[in-house]
Every structure is written in structure tokens, then in C-alpha cells.
Design a protein around this motif. Structure first.
Motif, PDB file in Angstrom:
ATOM      1  N   ILE A  86       0.753  -1.258  -0.030  1.00  0.00           N
ATOM      2  CA  ILE A  86      -0.073   0.306   0.004  1.00  0.00           C
ATOM      3  C   ILE A  86       0.926   1.164  -0.115  1.00  0.00           C
ATOM      4  CG2 ILE A  86      -1.742   1.262   1.406  1.00  0.00           C
ATOM      5  CD1 ILE A  86      -2.798  -1.408   2.210  1.00  0.00           C
ATOM      6  N   ASN A  87       1.971   1.353   0.831  1.00  0.00           N
ATOM      7  CA  ASN A  87       2.745   2.508   0.891  1.00  0.00           C
ATOM      8  C   ASN A  87       3.322   2.660  -0.548  1.00  0.00           C
ATOM      9  OD1 ASN A  87       2.233   2.832   3.908  1.00  0.00           O
ATOM     10  ND2 ASN A  87       3.855   1.863   4.370  1.00  0.00           N
ATOM     11  N   GLU A  88       3.883   1.684  -1.162  1.00  0.00           N
ATOM     12  CA  GLU A  88       4.462   1.593  -2.430  1.00  0.00           C
ATOM     13  C   GLU A  88       3.428   2.469  -3.289  1.00  0.00           C
ATOM     14  OE1 GLU A  88       6.312  -1.863  -4.170  1.00  0.00           O
ATOM     15  OE2 GLU A  88       7.921  -1.663  -2.959  1.00  0.00           O
ATOM     16  N   ILE A  89       2.514   2.032  -3.652  1.00  0.00           N
ATOM     17  CA  ILE A  89       1.436   2.477  -4.386  1.00  0.00           C
ATOM     18  C   ILE A  89       1.283   3.973  -4.119  1.00  0.00           C
ATOM     19  CG2 ILE A  89      -0.872   2.476  -5.195  1.00  0.00           C
ATOM     20  CD1 ILE A  89      -0.988  -0.784  -4.764  1.00  0.00           C
ATOM     21  N   LEU A  90       0.998   4.366  -2.667  1.00  0.00           N
ATOM     22  CA  LEU A  90       0.835   5.740  -2.338  1.00  0.00           C
ATOM     23  C   LEU A  90       2.145   6.600  -2.622  1.00  0.00           C
ATOM     24  CD1 LEU A  90      -1.050   5.127   1.151  1.00  0.00           C
ATOM     25  CD2 LEU A  90      -2.128   6.132  -0.850  1.00  0.00           C
ATOM     26  N   ASP A  91       3.129   6.073  -2.453  1.00  0.00           N
ATOM     27  CA  ASP A  91       4.494   6.835  -2.705  1.00  0.00           C
ATOM     28  C   ASP A  91       4.499   7.160  -4.011  1.00  0.00           C
ATOM     29  OD1 ASP A  91       5.189   6.851  -0.055  1.00  0.00           O
ATOM     30  OD2 ASP A  91       6.664   5.141  -0.165  1.00  0.00           O
ATOM     31  N   PHE A  92       4.293   6.061  -4.937  1.00  0.00           N
ATOM     32  CA  PHE A  92       4.304   6.153  -6.486  1.00  0.00           C
ATOM     33  C   PHE A  92       3.239   7.582  -6.781  1.00  0.00           C
ATOM     34  CE2 PHE A  92       3.669   5.402 -10.890  1.00  0.00           C
ATOM     35  CZ  PHE A  92       4.877   5.377 -11.353  1.00  0.00           C
ATOM     36  N   SER A  93       2.206   7.255  -6.546  1.00  0.00           N
ATOM     37  CA  SER A  93       1.103   8.402  -6.760  1.00  0.00           C
ATOM     38  C   SER A  93       1.637   9.660  -6.384  1.00  0.00           C
ATOM     39  CB  SER A  93      -0.123   7.674  -6.023  1.00  0.00           C
ATOM     40  OG  SER A  93      -0.530   6.573  -6.501  1.00  0.00           O
ATOM     41  N   LYS A  94       2.186   9.899  -5.195  1.00  0.00           N
ATOM     42  CA  LYS A  94       2.688  11.200  -4.590  1.00  0.00           C
ATOM     43  C   LYS A  94       3.674  11.888  -5.732  1.00  0.00           C
ATOM     44  CE  LYS A  94       2.778   9.860  -0.417  1.00  0.00           C
ATOM     45  NZ  LYS A  94       3.072   9.785   1.163  1.00  0.00           N
ATOM     46  N   ILE A  95       4.652  10.857  -5.951  1.00  0.00           N
ATOM     47  CA  ILE A  95       5.576  11.294  -6.802  1.00  0.00           C
ATOM     48  C   ILE A  95       4.904  11.803  -8.218  1.00  0.00           C
ATOM     49  CG2 ILE A  95       7.543  10.450  -8.197  1.00  0.00           C
ATOM     50  CD1 ILE A  95       8.238   8.516  -5.902  1.00  0.00           C
ATOM     51  N   GLU A  96       4.286  10.859  -8.856  1.00  0.00           N
ATOM     52  CA  GLU A  96       3.514  11.269 -10.106  1.00  0.00           C
ATOM     53  C   GLU A  96       2.699  12.595 -10.012  1.00  0.00           C
ATOM     54  OE1 GLU A  96       3.722   9.041 -13.289  1.00  0.00           O
ATOM     55  OE2 GLU A  96       5.318   9.268 -11.966  1.00  0.00           O
ATOM     56  N   ALA A  97       2.106  12.957  -8.985  1.00  0.00           N
ATOM     57  CA  ALA A  97       1.281  13.996  -8.671  1.00  0.00           C
ATOM     58  C   ALA A  97       2.330  15.110  -8.370  1.00  0.00           C
ATOM     59  CB  ALA A  97       0.277  13.784  -7.457  1.00  0.00           C
ATOM     60  N   GLY A  98       3.437  15.043  -8.173  1.00  0.00           N
ATOM     61  CA  GLY A  98       4.343  16.242  -7.952  1.00  0.00           C
ATOM     62  C   GLY A  98       4.286  16.573  -6.429  1.00  0.00           C
ATOM     63  N   ARG A  99       3.805  15.803  -5.461  1.00  0.00           N
ATOM     64  CA  ARG A  99       3.703  16.424  -4.134  1.00  0.00           C
ATOM     65  C   ARG A  99       5.049  15.498  -3.311  1.00  0.00           C
ATOM     66  NH1 ARG A  99      -1.685  14.601  -4.854  1.00  0.00           N
ATOM     67  NH2 ARG A  99      -1.224  12.914  -3.242  1.00  0.00           N
ATOM     68  N   VAL A 100       6.129  15.341  -3.911  1.00  0.00           N
ATOM     69  CA  VAL A 100       6.979  15.010  -3.259  1.00  0.00           C
ATOM     70  C   VAL A 100       8.269  15.811  -3.517  1.00  0.00           C
ATOM     71  CG1 VAL A 100       8.965  13.060  -2.838  1.00  0.00           C
ATOM     72  CG2 VAL A 100       6.327  12.575  -3.195  1.00  0.00           C
ATOM     73  N   GLU A 101       8.933  16.182  -2.285  1.00  0.00           N
ATOM     74  CA  GLU A 101      10.080  17.188  -2.429  1.00  0.00           C
ATOM     75  C   GLU A 101      11.507  16.624  -1.661  1.00  0.00           C
ATOM     76  OE1 GLU A 101       8.808  21.009  -0.554  1.00  0.00           O
ATOM     77  OE2 GLU A 101       7.488  21.437  -2.032  1.00  0.00           O
ATOM     78  N   VAL A 102      12.530  16.948  -2.202  1.00  0.00           N
ATOM     79  CA  VAL A 102      13.808  16.630  -1.600  1.00  0.00           C
ATOM     80  C   VAL A 102      14.084  17.367  -0.428  1.00  0.00           C
ATOM     81  CG1 VAL A 102      16.367  16.339  -1.763  1.00  0.00           C
ATOM     82  CG2 VAL A 102      14.842  15.556  -3.849  1.00  0.00           C
ATOM     83  N   VAL A 103      14.349  17.025   0.707  1.00  0.00           N
ATOM     84  CA  VAL A 103      14.496  17.607   2.008  1.00  0.00           C
ATOM     85  C   VAL A 103      15.971  17.291   2.449  1.00  0.00           C
ATOM     86  CG1 VAL A 103      13.582  18.386   4.260  1.00  0.00           C
ATOM     87  CG2 VAL A 103      11.920  17.940   2.545  1.00  0.00           C
ATOM     88  N   ASP A 104      16.886  18.040   2.193  1.00  0.00           N
ATOM     89  CA  ASP A 104      18.272  17.611   2.666  1.00  0.00           C
ATOM     90  C   ASP A 104      18.544  18.008   4.110  1.00  0.00           C
ATOM     91  OD1 ASP A 104      18.892  16.593   0.070  1.00  0.00           O
ATOM     92  OD2 ASP A 104      19.918  18.582  -0.391  1.00  0.00           O
ATOM     93  N   GLU A 105      19.163  17.090   4.791  1.00  0.00           N
ATOM     94  CA  GLU A 105      19.336  17.356   6.250  1.00  0.00           C
ATOM     95  C   GLU A 105      20.756  16.615   6.555  1.00  0.00           C
ATOM     96  OE1 GLU A 105      16.362  15.325   8.337  1.00  0.00           O
ATOM     97  OE2 GLU A 105      16.684  13.516   7.299  1.00  0.00           O
ATOM     98  N   ALA A 106      21.407  17.171   7.604  1.00  0.00           N
ATOM     99  CA  ALA A 106      22.713  16.789   8.184  1.00  0.00           C
ATOM    100  C   ALA A 106      22.524  15.071   8.433  1.00  0.00           C
ATOM    101  CB  ALA A 106      23.175  17.406   9.272  1.00  0.00           C
ATOM    102  N   THR A 107      23.449  14.343   7.876  1.00  0.00           N
ATOM    103  CA  THR A 107      22.994  12.879   7.840  1.00  0.00           C
ATOM    104  C   THR A 107      24.331  12.093   8.171  1.00  0.00           C
ATOM    105  OG1 THR A 107      21.266  12.806   6.364  1.00  0.00           O
ATOM    106  CG2 THR A 107      22.094  10.749   6.840  1.00  0.00           C
ATOM    107  N   ASP A 108      24.367  11.324   8.998  1.00  0.00           N
ATOM    108  CA  ASP A 108      25.606  10.285   9.603  1.00  0.00           C
ATOM    109  C   ASP A 108      25.476   9.308   8.575  1.00  0.00           C
ATOM    110  OD1 ASP A 108      27.279   8.333  10.479  1.00  0.00           O
ATOM    111  OD2 ASP A 108      27.235   9.257  12.268  1.00  0.00           O
ATOM    112  N   LEU A 109      26.176   9.339   7.486  1.00  0.00           N
ATOM    113  CA  LEU A 109      26.054   8.485   6.323  1.00  0.00           C
ATOM    114  C   LEU A 109      26.215   7.032   6.849  1.00  0.00           C
ATOM    115  CD1 LEU A 109      25.232   8.055   3.274  1.00  0.00           C
ATOM    116  CD2 LEU A 109      27.660   8.709   2.738  1.00  0.00           C
ATOM    117  N   GLY A 110      27.481   6.992   7.574  1.00  0.00           N
ATOM    118  CA  GLY A 110      27.656   5.479   8.246  1.00  0.00           C
ATOM    119  C   GLY A 110      26.697   4.851   9.024  1.00  0.00           C
TER     120      GLY A 110
END
Length: 626
Positions: free
Chosen positions: A226-250
Motif C-alpha cells: 500500500i505504501n509503495e502505491i501511495l508513494d508512487f502516486s505522490k511522486i506522479e502528482a508532484g507532491r514529493v520534495e527533496v529535503v536535505d538534512e545533516a546525515t551520518d552516512l555511516g
């Protein structure tokens, strides 16, 4: 002929370039008509006076006027002023003609009125023709430009209509997705929640516990779809944004490996990360990067029967505050045919049989979309029967701020004595949802009350005086958002914190709830750790938890090496029988064989039983052949 017919004939449109020659001298008009007839696609109309010229402009579309200045009655200057006063004629180019010796005064006066050109008599034929031809070409270009503008306006109107229709369709899709998300998540909240509650009971037997684990695992699998379908629908509708934040990559890489390690071990695979020269902290969208890595590694595990899955990460030296980080997920799986490599990133595409191809076919499509939003490109190299490598490269800014590492917390077992009795109001029109929260919270020592809708919540808030409210959103009579606003309006600063607890999961709904005064947002199915974290934050309490040693003692994991070694200790008879039963998909026979080896090999029996529950027959057969 009737006057009306004559008038309509005069209004007939023509593609010719129409020139109006205005001169009181008939010989001059005749000479000009003969001269202008040399020009192609040209029509000449004559007028002997200014008044007659104005009448022609009413009945015909005129493209150029050759206007004599000295005429009896209305002279050329007066005629030009009248032409400039009318919307229909003010943009017609006017070339003044004069035989006056002192032409300068007339030229200045003519240009002041609005003439575009000025010629003196006697006229030079070639000069006149070149000037007229210039305006003829200019007129043709203006017509073409006007056609283009009209076409663009039609396209703009069509695009505007299409955009409106697309926006309406998107709104309809969003409403549908929100409704479906709510309708699917509401029963999943009960399935996952109650199976987890019951599994913690000490009174259930081993078989019932296994059954509950299957229910819990299946519920989470359905939730992931269900989450995959919702995520893809939000991407297709342009409602997903990139939010950069300080991240410990390791730390992020370690978390991803730990999440997938049990699944890899259950499949008899080696899962490891090979990391070189990465910076400590970078600015990146950690949520999307984590999802990308989980999707790629999860796919690699699913399509690998034996061998290993390796996450390779290498960072280049930092330059100008940024670093280039290369990621690769390498497996020894079944591989992907060249033809299929071109379409695996298309939505809803599955390239294998149902035996190992379960899912929505959206994982790689979402992964590719996320990476594209982050400025990266996903590529694949694969050989059938040998394995695959998925690669992408991120350019990330170095972060100067430190990242707080969350402390490892044990399972919640109760409340401190000072916190016992804190009052929580549970508001939900679904009795199963209320019952679940009661069964989670009551044993810990909270004092609980229930409300069945928004109106009931307002009344119970006044009588019960809760210290926190768990509020559902979609309810009859009065929904949770309106109830929350009314409670805050009535109680002001005394209003308790209100956590919106809902199956509405779209980003704009979260923002709407927070803007309306919600203290937090919990998504159904409610995760216990998220619920407990929210309660600790809002009520300022600290749960009593199991120690790390207790948690480690409860977890028993069998490594891939030990698994293969333990299978090798089985007799040839048992091993061959297990392999045959697995190849025939005979779960009953496998179960009977496991019962025979359970006493001497309890961990192995439990591990193979878990593989059967996940329908991992291919992986089991590979292990038995190893």
C-alpha cells in the motif's frame, strides 16, 4: 442590384495586398494604378477625395494608403487625422505624396501626424515600388505572425483545458487514494496491532505464536505494498520534495544492513557493506536515500538464491565543500536479460515468475524517481545466471553540524511510579481501534477514557480532564480536526496536547493537522515505538524498558555459515527427502520431516519453517543442494 448585396460584396475578404490611392488628379491615380499593377497579389482602390477615402476604409480592409496632401475640401493631413481617430484604421501605414517644392515643412507635419513614409512628386518608379513592396512583405509577415499567435492562443486554451482536467483528475485521484488508504489501513491497524499484542502474551503456545507471526508478517507485507502505491502516486502528482538534512552516512548504511540482515540470513545469503573513505556527515535526503538502498538491497536478496549481496560505497576526496559518493548493489542472483533491463524501471513491471516476483512492480520505479529528484541516475549491469550490479552516484554537500545518534532503547514494560495514572482520552469511531490502544496502554499504568466521535470527545474532555488526547480524524457527526479546534477554542491554554492518530497519510493532511493545532501526527497502523516516543515527548515521562542484555537474550539468529554447516550434518535420507518435498512444494511433508529433526536441530527447524512461511522454496532448495 440591392444596396445590401453591393455592401456585402464590398466587405468580401481577399488575400491580396490592398492599396488605397487617394489623389484628386485622375491622371495621377491612373499612373499609380498602372505602376502598382506590376506587384504580385496586389489590388488598387482609388479615391478622389478624403471623404471618399474614409468611406473605402469602412467597407474594405486596407493595408496601405498612398495619400496626396494637397486636395480640395479635406486635404491629406485632415484625412490622416480622421484615420488615426478610428480603431479600425489607426494602424494602416500612410505614405504621404506631395508635389510642393518646399517639402520639408510638409514632411515634418506629416510625420507629426503619424505618417510612416514620405515621397515627393514626380515619383521615381523603382523607389515607389520598393517602398510599397517593403510594406507588402511586412504585412505578409504580420499576417503569418498573427496566425502563429492565434495558433498559440488556441494551443494555450487547449493546454489550459487539459491542465484543468489533469488537476481535476489529480484531485479525484488524491481523494480516491486518501479514501482507499483510510479504508485499507483501518483494518490493517487492527490486524498488525492485535497480532503484536497477542504475540506478547505468555499464555499462548508455540503453534499459535507462529500463526500470529505469519499474520503480523503478512499484514506488514500488505502495508508495504500500500505504501509503495501511495508513494508512487505522490511522486506522479508532484507532491514529493527533496529535503536535505545533516546525515551520518555511516550510521544510515549500518541501519539499512541491520534491517535486512535477518532476511538475508533466512535466505542463506551473505549480506555485507564495503565502505571506503566516506565523510562523517553530509547533507542529503536521508529518508529517500534509505528507501533507495532498502529497495535495491531488498530486490537483490529476493532474486538471489545463493551467494552474497554486497553494498559498495566509496567517496571521492571532498572539493569545495562537496563530495561525490558512488553506490553499488552487487548480487550473485538470477540476473536480468538484456531486453528486460530496458523496462525494469517502468511502473508495475515484473520480469519473473510469481514464485519470487511478489510485489507491486513499483520498487525500482520509485527508486529511479527518487534518485532523479536527488540529481542521480540509476544504471544496471547484469548477466543471466551470474548476477546484477545497480549503480548510482550522489553529489552531497559536507555538513558541519553534528548528528545526534539516538540511544538504543529496549522494549517498553511499564511506567515509573510517579507517572502511573496519567489520563489519556482515546477518540475513534472504530471500536477495534479504541480496543487496540486500550490493550497497549492500560497494562503500562495509564488511566484511560474513550469517546466515539468528535462531539463525544468534547464532552469527555470536559468531564475526564485528560492530560493527552489521541484523536482520530475521519469520524461521523464531527471529525477530529473540527473537534480539536473546538477543544482548543474552549479551553485555551489549558487544552491538553492532542495527537492526531489517523489512516490519512498524505503529506498535505499532516500539514493541515499541524496547522490546525495538532501536537503530533501518528499514522495507522500505529507503531508502538512511535506511539511511545510521542507520549514521552508530550507528557514528559520516561518509560521503563527492558535492558539491552534482555533483548539480546531473546534474539536467536543463525548465521548463513552455521545454517549450511548444520544442514550438512543431516543424514542423506533426511536431506534428500526435504529437497524432494521442497521441489514438490509439499509443505505438509516438509513439516513432518522438520518434526523429526527438531529435537537435535531446533534452530535449523525453526529457520526452515520460517522460510516456508515466506514461500522461499527456491532458496530452501538451493540450501539443500549446497
Amino acid at each position: 442590384m440591392p444596396r445590401f448585396t453591393v455592401f456585402m460584396g464590398l466587405l468580401a475578404m481577399t488575400d491580396d495586398f490592398v492599396i488605397l490611392v487617394v489623389d484628386d488628379n485622375a491622371n495621377n491615380r491612373f499612373a499609380l494604378r498602372v505602376l502598382l499593377s506590376r506587384l504580385p497579389e496586389t489590388e488598387v482602390i482609388e479615391a478622389a477625395a478624403g471623404e471618399e477615402a474614409l468611406m473605402h476604409t469602412v467597407t474594405r480592409d486596407i493595408h496601405l494608403i498612398l495619400l496626396d496632401i494637397q486636395m480640395p475640401g479635406m486635404d491629406g493631413f485632415e484625412t490622416a487625422r480622421h484615420l488615426l481617430m478610428t480603431e479600425r484604421t489607426r494602424n494602416i501605414p500612410i505614405i504621404f505624396l506631395t508635389a510642393v517644392f518646399k517639402a520639408k515643412e510638409f514632411i515634418e507635419r506629416g510625420f507629426a501626424i503619424g505618417a510612416v513614409d514620405y515621397l515627393t512628386k514626380p515619383l521615381e518608379d523603382n523607389l515607389l515600388l520598393s517602398r510599397v513592396r517593403f510594406y507588402q512583405v511586412l504585412h505578409a509577415r504580420e499576417n503569418r505572425l498573427a496566425d502563429v499567435v492565434r495558433q498559440l492562443r488556441r494551443q494555450e486554451r487547449s493546454l489550459s483545458i487539459a491542465l484543468s482536467q489533469a488537476e481535476a483528475a489529480n484531485r479525484t485521484k488524491s481523494i480516491f487514494l486518501a479514501n482507499m488508504s483510510h479504508e485499507l489501513r483501518t483494518p490493517l491497524n487492527a490486524i498488525i496491532g492485535f497480532s503484536e499484542v497477542v504475540a506478547r502474551s505468555a499464555t499462548i503456545g508455540p503453534e499459535d505464536r507462529k500463526n500470529l507471526e505469519i499474520i503480523y508478517r503478512s499484514g506488514n507485507h500488505l502495508l508495504a505494498l500500500i505504501n509503495e502505491i501511495l508513494d508512487f502516486s505522490k511522486i506522479e502528482a508532484g507532491r514529493v520534495e527533496v529535503v536535505d538534512e545533516a546525515t551520518d552516512l555511516g550510521l544510515l548504511l549500518d541501519e539499512v544492513i541491520k534491517l535486512l540482515l535477518p532476511r538475508a540470513e533466512q535466505a542463506g545469503l551473505t549480506l555485507l557493506a564495503q565502505v571506503e573513505t566516506i565523510p562523517a556527515v553530509v547533507r542529503v535526503d536521508a529518508t529517500k536515500l534509505r528507501q533507495v538502498l532498502l529497495n535495491l538491497l531488498g530486490n537483490a536478496i529476493k532474486f538471489t538464491r545463493q551467494g552474497s549481496v554486497v553494498l559498495e560505497v566509496r567517496g571521492d576526496p571532498a572539493t569545495e565543500g562537496a563530495v561525490r559518493i558512488e553506490f553499488a548493489v552487487r548480487d550473485t542472483g538470477i540476473g536480468i536479460a538484456l531486453a528486460d533491463q530496458r523496462r525494469i524501471f517502468e511502473p508495475f513491471t515484473q520480469i519473473v515468475t510469481h514464485a519470487i516476483g511478489a510485489g507491486t512492480g513499483l520498487g525500482l520505479a520509485i527508486t529511479q524517481r527518487y534518485l532523479s529528484m536527488m540529481g542521480a541516475e540509476l544504471t544496471v549491469e547484469s548477466t543471466l545466471g551470474e548476477g546484477s550490479v545497480f549503480r548510482f552516484t550522489l553529489v552531497a554537500q559536507l555538513a558541519t553540524e553534528a548528528v545526534e545518534v539516538p540511544a538504543s532503547k529496549g522494549a517498553v514494560i511499564g511506567l515509573a511510579e510517579a507517572d502511573r495514572g496519567k489520563r489519556i482520552l482515546i477518540v475513534d469511531d472504530d471500536p477495534d481501534a479504541r480496543r487496540l490502544l486500550v490493550q497497549i496502554l492500560a497494562p503500562l499504568g495509564f488511566a484511560l477514557a474513550e469517546a466515539v466521535d468528535g462531539m463525544d470527545a468534547i464532552a469527555r474532555t470536559a468531564s475526564f480532564c485528560p492530560q493527552l488526547i489521541l484523536m482520530d480524524w475521519r469520524m461521523p457527526e464531527l471529525d477530529g480536526l473540527a473537534a480539536m479546534q473546538q477543544i482548543r477554542a474552549e479551553q485555551g491554554e489549558k487544552a491538553p496536547p492532542i495527537l492526531m492518530c489517523t489512516a490519512n497519510v498524505l503529506g498535505e493532511q499532516r500539514s493541515e493537522a499541524i496547522a490546525a493545532g495538532s501536537s503530533g501526527f501518528l499514522v495507522k497502523p500505529v507503531r508502538r515505538d512511535e506511539l511511545f516516543a510521542a507520549l514521552e515527548e508530550q507528557l514528559g515521562l520516561c518509560f521503563q524498558r527492558e535492558s539491552t542484555e534482555q533483548q539480546k537474550a531473546a534474539a536467536v539468529v543463525i548465521s548463513p555459515t552455521d545454517l549450511v554447516a548444520e544442514i550438512a550434518t543431516l543424514s542423506d535420507e533426511i536431506r534428500d527427502a526435504l529437497r524432494k518435498a521442497a521441489e514438490e512444494l509439499n509443505t505438509s511433508e516438509v513439516g513432518a520431516l522438520l518434526a523429526r529433526v527438531a529435537d537435535d536441530h531446533p534452530h535449523l527447524a525453526r529457520h526452515i519453517a520460517a522460510m516456508l512461511e515466506e514461500f522461499q522454496f527456491e532458496e530452501l532448495i538451493a540450501l539443500l543442494h549446497a
